[in-house]
Design an enzyme around this catalytic site. Structure first.
Site, PDB file in Angstrom:
ATOM      1  N   SER A 136       0.807  -1.218   0.000  1.00 50.16           N
ATOM      2  CA  SER A 136       0.000   0.000   0.000  1.00 50.16           C
ATOM      3  C   SER A 136       0.839   1.267   0.000  1.00 50.16           C
ATOM      4  CB  SER A 136      -0.934   0.007   1.207  1.00 50.16           C
ATOM      5  OG  SER A 136      -1.785  -1.120   1.191  1.00 50.16           O
ATOM      6  N   HIS A 187       0.599   3.747   5.256  1.00 49.68           N
ATOM      7  CA  HIS A 187       0.039   4.438   4.094  1.00 49.68           C
ATOM      8  C   HIS A 187       0.487   5.898   4.062  1.00 49.68           C
ATOM      9  CE1 HIS A 187      -3.494   1.338   4.137  1.00 49.68           C
ATOM     10  NE2 HIS A 187      -2.340   0.819   3.747  1.00 49.68           N
TER      11      HIS A 187
END
Length: 264
Positions: A136, A187
């Site tokens: 991610s 993230h």
């Protein structure tokens, strides 16, 4: 339909390669019962115990199928960067691979820095034991880069088209809702490194330097794994004197344990 998919695969070789790698690693992990602790990025293990190889293994590993499918879907949409090699814009397979490698390595380092600031400086010790996995960070980094290169909109998980500048943050919120165990800091580190890329922070890191640094990092990783006994190496230059060795090849297995060479 089949020819269209094949054409896209040929147009996005790097994206196809990375997607195949992520699927292969997921299948290996699930078939061998490997979990977060074995491959994830954790401050205590990566910094205190110098298991820096986790920066790589954490980002190419997925433990949950839903997480993998979301990342594969978004990764394929981001493959348009491989096809944008022209009209004065940066793009193409080499640029895609080079930038993806920068995002992978430095997002891991930034994530560790965030853990350090929160866990050590601010004394919120729960962050020292958090573990993150998944591709991610690289994906969020690419979203950030595209948001600064004039792309108008982007499809988030195939659910909706939103303005490109809003995509990284909308995806950050959406992922946290759908996958509660997803790492917010992981993230966020990808987004931060994405902004660093578009700001020119890594312009000095040419392909030659990047490949050289990666090669040296890989060599140090192998040395660390061998020295700590986490990797067994067939010692081809030695022949067994007592019949001990690998059952199939007859070649003795040599390991370095606590700085001592052992053979079995």
């Amino acid at each position: 339909m089949g020819s269209s998919i094949l054409f896209q695969v040929l147009e996005r070789p790097a994206t196809s390669l990375v997607s195949t790698l992520l699927i292969a690693v997921y299948l290996y992990i699930t078939s061998h019962g490997i979990g977060y602790a074995e491959v994830g990025l954790n401050y205590d293990l990566a910094v205190q115990k110098l298991e820096l190889w986790r920066i790589v293994t954490a980002q190419i590993s997925h433990v949950e199928l839903l997480h993998l499918l979301f990342n594969l879907s978004t990764l394929w949409s981001l493959g348009i960067i491989e096809e944008s090699n022209g009209n004065g814009a940066k793009g193409g397979t080499i640029f895609y691979l080079q930038t993806s490698l920068v995002l992978l390595i430095f997002s891991g380092l930034v994530c560790l820095l965030l853990y350090h600031l929160l866990g050590v400086v601010l004394r919120r010790e729960q962050y020292l034991n958090m573990t993150t996995v998944g591709y991610s960070a690289v994906i969020f980094g690419w979203m950030t880069i595209l948001s600064r290169t004039g792309v108008a909109s982007f499809s988030v998980f195939g659910l909706a088209n939103i303005p490109m500048w809003l995509t990284p943050f909308a995806s950050l919120v959406l992922t946290s809702i759908i996958i509660p165990r997803a790492s917010f800091l992981g993230h966020l580190s990808g987004i931060l490194v994405g902004y660093m890329v578009v700001s020119g922070v890594f312009d000095w890191l040419t392909l030659w330097w990047l490949v050289s640094l990666t090669a040296w990092s890989a060599a140090l990783l192998v040395f660390h794994l061998v020295r700590t006994g986490r990797m067994e190496v067939p010692w081809l230059c030695m022949m067994p004197s007592d019949g001990a060795g690998d059952i199939e090849t007859g070649v003795p297995i040599v390991r370095i344990v606590d700085g001592v060479l052992e053979r079995r």
